[in-house]
Motif scaffolding. Structure first.
Motif, mmCIF file in Angstrom:
data_model
loop_
_atom_site.group_PDB
_atom_site.id
_atom_site.type_symbol
_atom_site.label_atom_id
_atom_site.label_comp_id
_atom_site.label_asym_id
_atom_site.label_seq_id
_atom_site.Cartn_x
_atom_site.Cartn_y
_atom_site.Cartn_z
ATOM 1 N N ALA A 149 48.034 18.936 -43.915
ATOM 2 C CA ALA A 149 49.093 17.299 -43.780
ATOM 3 C C ALA A 149 50.321 17.513 -44.080
ATOM 4 C CB ALA A 149 48.161 17.523 -45.085
ATOM 5 N N THR A 150 50.448 17.812 -44.861
ATOM 6 C CA THR A 150 51.939 17.114 -45.696
ATOM 7 C C THR A 150 53.217 18.691 -46.066
ATOM 8 O OG1 THR A 150 51.622 17.174 -48.038
ATOM 9 C CG2 THR A 150 50.848 15.561 -46.730
ATOM 10 N N ASP A 151 54.235 18.750 -46.657
ATOM 11 C CA ASP A 151 54.860 19.842 -46.663
ATOM 12 C C ASP A 151 54.094 20.532 -48.052
ATOM 13 O OD1 ASP A 151 56.815 20.541 -44.913
ATOM 14 O OD2 ASP A 151 57.541 18.458 -45.318
ATOM 15 N N MET A 155 52.933 24.138 -49.534
ATOM 16 C CA MET A 155 53.454 25.131 -50.331
ATOM 17 C C MET A 155 51.978 25.017 -51.238
ATOM 18 S SD MET A 155 56.307 25.223 -49.408
ATOM 19 C CE MET A 155 56.997 26.380 -50.856
ATOM 20 N N GLU A 156 51.310 24.191 -51.989
ATOM 21 C CA GLU A 156 50.316 24.693 -52.558
ATOM 22 C C GLU A 156 49.282 25.290 -51.974
ATOM 23 O OE1 GLU A 156 48.373 20.745 -52.946
ATOM 24 O OE2 GLU A 156 49.865 20.174 -54.013
ATOM 25 N N MET A 157 49.285 25.895 -50.469
ATOM 26 C CA MET A 157 48.325 26.827 -50.111
ATOM 27 C C MET A 157 48.941 28.347 -50.066
ATOM 28 S SD MET A 157 45.720 25.618 -49.353
ATOM 29 C CE MET A 157 45.193 26.960 -48.120
ATOM 30 N N ILE A 158 50.205 28.196 -50.435
ATOM 31 C CA ILE A 158 50.904 29.464 -50.886
ATOM 32 C C ILE A 158 50.879 29.762 -52.189
ATOM 33 C CG2 ILE A 158 53.517 29.868 -50.195
ATOM 34 C CD1 ILE A 158 54.292 28.633 -47.865
ATOM 35 N N ALA A 159 51.012 28.404 -52.572
ATOM 36 C CA ALA A 159 51.576 29.116 -54.092
ATOM 37 C C ALA A 159 49.965 29.934 -54.522
ATOM 38 C CB ALA A 159 51.472 27.476 -55.517
ATOM 39 N N GLN A 160 48.759 28.962 -53.882
ATOM 40 C CA GLN A 160 47.239 29.581 -54.118
ATOM 41 C C GLN A 160 47.199 31.009 -53.764
ATOM 42 O OE1 GLN A 160 44.128 26.891 -53.066
ATOM 43 N NE2 GLN A 160 43.176 28.681 -52.302
ATOM 44 N N THR A 179 53.692 23.918 -39.443
ATOM 45 C CA THR A 179 54.725 22.818 -39.379
ATOM 46 C C THR A 179 53.640 21.963 -39.991
ATOM 47 O OG1 THR A 179 56.065 20.729 -38.095
ATOM 48 C CG2 THR A 179 53.412 21.823 -37.219
ATOM 49 N N THR A 180 53.327 20.205 -39.838
ATOM 50 C CA THR A 180 52.584 19.559 -40.490
ATOM 51 C C THR A 180 52.090 18.444 -39.380
ATOM 52 O OG1 THR A 180 55.005 18.002 -40.775
ATOM 53 C CG2 THR A 180 53.816 20.395 -42.269
ATOM 54 N N ILE A 181 51.149 17.746 -39.977
ATOM 55 C CA ILE A 181 50.622 16.716 -39.436
ATOM 56 C C ILE A 181 51.212 15.967 -38.410
ATOM 57 C CG2 ILE A 181 49.027 14.771 -38.831
ATOM 58 C CD1 ILE A 181 47.044 16.627 -40.079
ATOM 59 N N PHE A 203 42.502 25.835 -43.393
ATOM 60 C CA PHE A 203 44.586 25.798 -42.887
ATOM 61 C C PHE A 203 43.603 25.366 -41.385
ATOM 62 C CE2 PHE A 203 43.468 29.196 -46.053
ATOM 63 C CZ PHE A 203 45.072 29.541 -46.168
ATOM 64 N N VAL A 204 43.228 25.496 -40.944
ATOM 65 C CA VAL A 204 42.606 24.693 -39.466
ATOM 66 C C VAL A 204 42.692 23.304 -38.472
ATOM 67 C CG1 VAL A 204 41.996 25.567 -36.974
ATOM 68 C CG2 VAL A 204 42.465 27.431 -38.389
ATOM 69 N N TRP A 205 43.316 22.567 -38.146
ATOM 70 C CA TRP A 205 42.735 21.431 -37.287
ATOM 71 C C TRP A 205 43.109 21.715 -35.892
ATOM 72 C CZ3 TRP A 205 43.175 16.849 -40.993
ATOM 73 C CH2 TRP A 205 43.991 17.186 -41.770
ATOM 74 N N ILE A 206 42.322 20.440 -35.298
ATOM 75 C CA ILE A 206 42.255 20.416 -33.919
ATOM 76 C C ILE A 206 42.653 19.295 -33.479
ATOM 77 C CG2 ILE A 206 40.828 19.924 -31.712
ATOM 78 C CD1 ILE A 206 38.035 21.644 -32.964
ATOM 79 N N MET A 207 43.821 20.064 -32.599
ATOM 80 C CA MET A 207 44.658 18.476 -32.547
ATOM 81 C C MET A 207 43.825 18.150 -31.279
ATOM 82 S SD MET A 207 48.731 19.942 -33.268
ATOM 83 C CE MET A 207 48.670 21.677 -33.295
ATOM 84 N N ASP A 208 43.797 16.718 -30.685
ATOM 85 C CA ASP A 208 43.276 16.710 -29.040
ATOM 86 C C ASP A 208 44.360 15.643 -28.772
ATOM 87 O OD1 ASP A 208 42.034 15.942 -27.379
ATOM 88 O OD2 ASP A 208 39.829 15.316 -27.630
ATOM 89 N N ALA A 209 45.547 15.387 -27.157
ATOM 90 C CA ALA A 209 46.180 15.256 -27.525
ATOM 91 C C ALA A 209 45.199 14.842 -25.543
ATOM 92 C CB ALA A 209 46.839 15.312 -26.763
ATOM 93 N N ARG A 210 45.417 13.421 -25.687
ATOM 94 C CA ARG A 210 45.656 13.391 -24.302
ATOM 95 C C ARG A 210 46.902 11.815 -23.319
ATOM 96 N NH1 ARG A 210 39.764 12.849 -22.482
ATOM 97 N NH2 ARG A 210 38.784 12.624 -23.994
ATOM 98 N N LYS A 211 46.787 12.361 -22.342
ATOM 99 C CA LYS A 211 48.537 11.985 -21.849
ATOM 100 C C LYS A 211 48.175 9.967 -21.803
ATOM 101 C CE LYS A 211 50.778 13.134 -18.203
ATOM 102 N NZ LYS A 211 51.612 13.699 -17.237
#
Length: 214
Positions: A149-151, A155-160, A179-181, A203-211
């Motif tokens: 969601a953010t940088d 970093m919090e997930m890396i620290a965890q 990367t970030t949203i 960790f995982v998000w689905i990115m659903d992009a339409r033209k």
């Protein structure tokens, strides 16, 4: 363009299916709801489908079961070998997100899971610009991948991971190009896509992009 990780994936190919099934505690949360993530991506795809980062073919099998025409692309020789053995009727081709083999003129969907993070943010932008030209006016990109969601959240997930002594996971999060949203939102929007983000696990998000039709 992601091929710097080929040796890692050639080595991982023999144990990849066990890992996604939860055999490695370090990656358990990364692959939490793995089959559901693949199902959600496959259910949104239509028509002629490019699949990037086929891996061992788990998403490919779900796409084929829905009667879709799949053009599989995978840079890792080890992964390609396993995928082609699983699905003898399908020839998974050598290529990557920016180096494409010959494809049909009409592409309806572009899909990928657990792979787009192998591109830098600049390369991600180049890839989405390329796909905007490949897809017809109603085309769709559906990616399931680790983003944050953010940088700060990254970093919090890396620290965890470090607190849990998950050294390999922490190293992956630092080495690969997660990367970030907001960055992905900007990349999709400036290339003519409307995009939504659905969180599937920590960790995982689905990115659903339409033209965009505008």
């Amino acid at each position: 363009m992601g091929r710097e990780f080929n040796d890692l994936f050639d080595e991982w190919s023999q144990s990849y299916d066990d890992t996604v099934a939860g055999s490695d505690p370090q990656y358990a949360d990364v692959f939490l709801h793995y089959n559901s993530i693949l199902d959600q991506v496959a259910e949104r795809a239509t028509g002629n489908v490019i699949e990037f980062g086929v891996g061992t073919g788990n998403l490919t099998e779900k796409l084929l079961s829905r009667g879709l025409r799949v053009f599989g692309i995978e840079p890792s020789e080890g992964m390609r070998k396993i995928a082609n053995e699983k699905m003898p009727g399908l020839h998974v081709q050598d290529g990557d997100f920016l180096t494409l083999p010959a494809l049909p003129d009409e592409i309806d969907s572009i899909v990928s899971t657990y792979a787009f993070h192998h591109l830098t943010d600049k390369e991600k932008g180049e890839a989405i610009r390329l796909y905007s030209d490949l897809l017809h006016k109603d085309g769709r990109i559906i990616f399931g991948d680790t983003i944050f969601a953010t940088d700060k959240a990254k970093m919090e997930m890396i620290a965890q991971a470090k607190r849990k002594k998950y050294g390999r996971l922490a190293a992956d999060l630092l080495r690969e190009y997660y990367t970030t949203i907001p960055i992905m939102q900007n990349i999709f929007n400036r290339n003519g896509f409307e995009v939504s983000f659905t969180k599937c696990n920590p960790f995982v998000w689905i990115m659903d992009a339409r033209k965009s039709t505008n």
